[in-house]
Design an enzyme around this catalytic site. Sequence first.
Site, PDB file in Angstrom:
ATOM      1  N   CYS A  11       0.842  -1.188   0.000  1.00  0.00           N
ATOM      2  CA  CYS A  11       0.000   0.000   0.000  1.00  0.00           C
ATOM      3  C   CYS A  11       0.884   1.248   0.000  1.00  0.00           C
ATOM      4  CB  CYS A  11      -0.929   0.010   1.202  1.00  0.00           C
ATOM      5  SG  CYS A  11      -0.051   0.087   2.763  1.00  0.00           S
ATOM      6  N   CYS A  14       3.610   1.557   2.641  1.00  0.00           N
ATOM      7  CA  CYS A  14       4.771   0.684   2.477  1.00  0.00           C
ATOM      8  C   CYS A  14       5.714   1.263   1.427  1.00  0.00           C
ATOM      9  CB  CYS A  14       4.339  -0.711   2.049  1.00  0.00           C
ATOM     10  SG  CYS A  14       2.951  -1.354   2.967  1.00  0.00           S
TER      11      CYS A  14
END
Lengths: 83, 347
Positions: A11, A14
């Site tokens: 996502c 990250c």
Amino acid sequence: MLTVKILGTGCANCKRLEQISRKTVSALDLEAEIVKVTEYPEIMAYGVMSTPGLVINEKVVSYGRIPSPAEVTTWLNEAQKAA
Amino acid sequence: MSTATSQPQQDSRSWLLVSGVAILWLLAYNIVEPLANWLAYGLFSLPEGSHLGEALAFFFYDVPKIILLLGGMIFLITLLRSFFSPEQTRAWLGGKREGVGNALAALLGVITPFCSCSAVPLFIGFVESGIPLGVTFSFLTATPVVNEIALVMLFGLFGWKVAGLYLVSGLLIAVLAGVLIGRLNMERYVEDFVWQVKAGQIDTPNYKPSWTERFQIAWESTKEIVGKVWLYVVIGIAIGAGIHGYVPESALAGILGKDAWWSVPVGVLLGIPLYSNAAGIIPVVHALMEKGAALGTALAFMMSVVALSLPELIILRRVLKPQLIALFITILAIAIIITGYIFNLVI
């Protein structure tokens, strides 16, 4: 040689953590391998439940938030000294 | 970390800054209405009571008001959330019985911060540590059912009573869904690999941010969320303003009013495949209500659109077998339909 692992399924958070780690590694001119860990069992094996997680030389240094570049720098330096 | 100023000094500066912004916020919030009226009726010199004048005044008033509200409330909510963490929540839920555990899980689900991509690791982490499946479901259901953007928008457009009803019914739905799934022994419909995961131990303690950092976290996510939804707010309010100014009173009472009993389930069913965020849908719902749609019908539709979203269900498919997903959708849909009827009866 350091191993930096980004724990997370990919996502936005990250990706931001990965960017910060890459920049910090190159700013410090360290030799480090950056690995993305995206499989759930593998992430959980580090005990990390809230992503993104950051692992340096198999030690979980942060999870559930995006650390600042200053913090990542400190951790990388510590790991470099210990190695 | 920084050598120039100590942490307490830095924190008091941050408090000062935040207080200053809060005062500016209050000022801005209070001049929105006179400013909107002046723009519509003064600057554009539209006659009061005209269709276009009403639609424009409505638009100029609602857009800044809702965006200010969203900004302020999201900041406060994120600030509050910075005191909670999934790890802490898991520790609190450990060893809690069904019922109490479900209620606590639903409450903590609303207040615990985690990004949507953490839902699966959280699910595994909770189940792995021995928290019952039903309690875990109450936790994970509360987050989408009680959507913070929806809560703020309902508060801004409908007032605190409707926002409060939304919060309470959302929590009840999360508790109920968890209790049901727990009672039905759905463990075998969780993907097998989940039960084999062996979670490691971390010796890194949970990070304790300073006030300055908490404010920063809150500011960052406020920027991010408002940046993501403002356009939906504007479009939603524009459509709402058009309805407000042009659709005749009680035009919709026949199809969306209280007496049209079938409109609640139809609204919920329509809402399942529809995926939109609360920011765009609530202003439209608000305008529809002024024209005779019933509150319960409108809320049920909104909850279905916001809570039952395909992207989230697809993420959950990684850990849940289709049967359990189907059951989960069915329970939520029925619970939302019942909520809609109750609202229509009570209000």
